[in-house]
Write an enzyme that holds these catalytic residues in place. Structure first.
Site, PDB file in Angstrom:
ATOM      1  N   ALA A   1       7.500 -11.290   3.281  1.00  0.00           N
ATOM      2  CA  ALA A   1       6.503 -11.498   2.938  1.00  0.00           C
ATOM      3  C   ALA A   1       5.418 -12.179   4.385  1.00  0.00           C
ATOM      4  O   ALA A   1       4.745 -11.534   4.548  1.00  0.00           O
ATOM      5  CB  ALA A   1       6.151 -12.359   1.800  1.00  0.00           C
ATOM      6  N   ALA A   2       5.945 -12.761   5.123  1.00  0.00           N
ATOM      7  CA  ALA A   2       5.094 -13.712   5.735  1.00  0.00           C
ATOM      8  C   ALA A   2       4.917 -12.243   7.252  1.00  0.00           C
ATOM      9  O   ALA A   2       3.633 -12.399   7.612  1.00  0.00           O
ATOM     10  CB  ALA A   2       5.919 -14.716   6.372  1.00  0.00           C
TER      11      ALA A   2
ATOM     12  N   GLU B   1      12.884  -6.589  13.256  1.00  0.00           N
ATOM     13  CA  GLU B   1      13.395  -6.831  11.514  1.00  0.00           C
ATOM     14  C   GLU B   1      15.292  -6.540  11.481  1.00  0.00           C
ATOM     15  O   GLU B   1      15.276  -5.783  12.153  1.00  0.00           O
ATOM     16  CB  GLU B   1      12.622  -6.162  10.175  1.00  0.00           C
TER      17      GLU B   1
ATOM     18  N   CYS C   1      11.260 -12.042  -5.612  1.00  0.00           N
ATOM     19  CA  CYS C   1      10.993 -13.237  -6.816  1.00  0.00           C
ATOM     20  C   CYS C   1      10.942 -12.131  -7.785  1.00  0.00           C
ATOM     21  O   CYS C   1      12.006 -12.793  -8.576  1.00  0.00           O
ATOM     22  CB  CYS C   1       9.623 -13.443  -6.733  1.00  0.00           C
TER      23      CYS C   1
END
Lengths: 447, 447
Positions: free
Chosen positions: B10-11, B32, B42
């Protein structure tokens, strides 16, 4: 102290109850011209279709409960006129036919509204109804349940008209909505109207826009509605074209009122005459964005809050009703439709350089089942990016989201302030960026 | 300019995307360590039960889309250490087994968290899972769908534990929740825990409180969970006892961090080392009520917002993340459970004279069908009646109502300010007095 309250629905009975709780020595008399007290008028459309089966469900507190509380509640007493010099109110006791004189130290006017009626030929025919009071609802419900009442014209495409239309469809009626403007819900944006049109059509409502009713026809009972453009065979008519404050009986008083008769009040809910307070649908409230006392927003929430403020002020506290901003929500079939604050026209009218953004987003995480579309329009001040108002429409997640904006607008937040808020998030309830924050992110603020 | 981002969920990917949109001349490289990028973690509990059937539904944007955008996205590249003097990052290319050195002008750390594991005997047995990454979710989903996997122990009664428990029940599994404290959801109030206990039991979850897992037993595959108090035959275990920031590889840096390793950031999302930013679950955010940078609140909303702020600051804008207040919401079976702001203990710990009110109310007009109970607790400053925090639990109308309070708390509103707000009301959505206003009305403010 002798407090006289005229009107026994939301504002009147909020005042009476709160005042009794604050001070049990004050004499409280309430005059009610009808026989129903303290009922939830907002539930009336749902009472028609038996979604709310019994009228007693709509009663917040009964006549007996108020009397037990030591409130002198007089039903069937209609106030005829007020003498603010002598501090008296003359009323008609409709049970005895006698006039009675009441003295007051403090007077509270909470007489509500009456429906505006179309002044057209045939208006006296039977079968033409309104839905403003519990009495109206009771009569209309009986009428709708008569055999052969199948096709119904609803005149007026505002809140009440559409809530009624929905409930008539639920009852299996054929429903024709006749609206003189080119869209329903004229207090909302054009986009909201367009989406609502689709929803009405989807549920079989026949929508006739740009049509003005010019006459009713029928043999004792209405059987035809004539408009400028067409005529409709109907079994019953419901007029829902607006309301006007019940303040005619005050015409002799030097009382500041709006053109439509709404009593102007300050934040203490005082009128322009000493010792006369007013609250509820018969008043104009202070508008907290426009900073004036000119807002005719006849809604139950304000009636309840303003009634309490009057009680507190009479009891010697210093209480204010901080005013309205124009928030409202309604359900139309599967849609939640809401607004808060100013629309673009209102803002422009008050010399605010306003602009608008529009976005669509999902009400919950896109990957979560049953995510549905929400349309959001935000009105903001172009100079400082302060939030001014919003419209929102969608199947889910609208009715409470609008109140986050009502809060932000009342706090004077800018779009940037709103975008920075820490909102609770989980996939069943919201996308990771809340839809309203997606909208406020579109507004570019100068630093 | 050469921007290096470590972490592609996300960030990290919010930073990369936003930065690319702001400036197409900047070189952006993302490392990554795994192979999954930009996914909605989520949603993982719902992916297990097939409520969200396909993992690609959880992917916001694919690796290919980022590459097309001109972002040099390198999966299977794990950062091993950072040299802030030379401005380099050494990484392991897990595909080739080679170490690679990357230079940066600006570094962004967005490495997220790893699950905390129980350091008990038998921890290396097969069949003990966590659910933190998409890879975890993929492995767990396969495991759960093996034949004979019927009885599952969920260790930990926090957010993830309970969301997982719900989805396991939906899959027809027998679920045992083991929690070492005397209640689940310890970040919420005791009242919330009590109501949640009832809901879990109602849906057949076996709840074992005050129990600490001391060992796992089994023959290669876990078959028994031993606690201080009992032992349980199980087919699979899911540990959900918390997370810790993935910041161990930064141990050599003079970087300000919390005890748990979370990187301290200011409102510009800068760390204590020049040209190193950080965002997402690996950081401690600024807390806008407590006015300090000590809040470890690993949630996706903050990751996305903070990532954008970093991009704007790198691009030369002056952008701030205004901080967290502790808002969150989760679904547990038919309950919406939410909080915002401070709890009573946090407030007291920070020398605020706080108190609490608790009310129950209906989520909609009492006369409208399916009205359900909401419990609301509000934490406020006793000195000035400023709102500090809230808990809310009920079947409906909780998830968005909590955000009206998040807004009010962020605006510094008092209880009285809140009670005066003009909220949209209609019987299908709210009582005439909004439940939260019923609660704030209970708070008596000094004038």
């Amino acid at each position: 102290m002798n407090v006289l309250i005229i009107g026994a629905v939301a504002a009147g009975m909020s005042t009476a109850s709160k005042l009794r709780r604050l001070d049990d020595s004050i004499k409280i008399t309430v005059l009610e011209k009808g026989r129903d007290v303290s009922y939830g008028a907002c539930g009336l459309p749902y009472f028609l279709s038996d979604l709310i089966p019994k009228e007693k469900q709509l009663i917040a507190r009964t006549e007996e409960q108020f009397i037990e509380q030591g409130i002198n509640l007089l039903i069937n007493h209609e106030a005829l006129n007020v003498n603010h010099i002598d501090k008296t109110v003359e009323a008609m006791n409709h049970e005895t036919g006698e006039k009675v004189l009441f003295h007051y130290d403090k007077l509270v006017i909470a007489t509500g509204t009456s429906p505006i009626r179309l002044p057209v030929k045939g208006k006296e025919l039977k079968g033409i109804h309104t839905l403003n009071s519990l009495e109206d609802g009771r009569n209309l419900k009986i009428a709708l349940n008569q055999p052969n009442i199948k096709r119904i014209a609803v005149v007026g495409g505002g809140y009440i008209g559409l809530e009624v239309a929905e409930n008539l469809v639920e009852m299996g009626k054929e429903v024709i909505v006749i609206e003189r403007e080119n869209r329903v819900l004229t207090k909302f944006s054009k986009l909201v109207s367009t989406i609502t049109h689709e929803e009405l059509l989807k549920h079989g409502v026949v929508l006739n826009l740009n049509e003005t009713v010019t006459a009713y026809e029928g043999d004792a009972f209405v059987s035809k509605v004539i408009t400028n453009d067409a005529s409709y065979q109907v079994d019953l008519v419901i007029e829902a074209i607006g309301v006007r404050p019940n303040t005619k009986f005050l015409d002799n008083l030097p009382l500041e009122r709006l053109k439509n008769g709404a009593i102007v009040t300050n934040k203490r809910m005082e009128t322009s005459i000493k010792d006369i307070y007013a609250a509820g649908d018969c008043v104009a409230y202070y508008h907290r964005i426009l900073k004036n006392s000119q807002s005719f927003v006849p809604l139950g929430t304000h009636a309840n809050k303003a009634g309490r403020v009057i009680a507190e002020n009479i009891a010697g506290l210093n209480s204010t009703f901080e005013g309205v901003i124009g928030s409202s929500v309604l359900k139309v079939f599967d849609l939640e439709i809401a607004r808060t604050g100013l629309d673009l026209e209102e803002a422009t009218l008050h010399n605010i350089h306003a602009n608008r953004v529009h976005i669509t987003a999902k009400d919950r995480a896109g990957y979560y089942p049953d995510a549905t579309k929400i349309d959001i329009e935000i009105i903001y001040n172009e100079v400082n990016c302060q939030l001014l108002g919003a419209f929102m429409i969608g199947k889910k997640g609208v009715a409470h989201r609008i109140n986050t904006l009502a809060t932000a607008i009342s706090a004077g937040m800018t779009a940037e302030d709103y975008s920075a808020l820490d909102y609770a998030y989980a996939p069943p309830f919201s996308p990771v960026y809340d839809p309203v924050q997606v909208a406020t992110n579109q507004i570019k603020c100068k630093k």
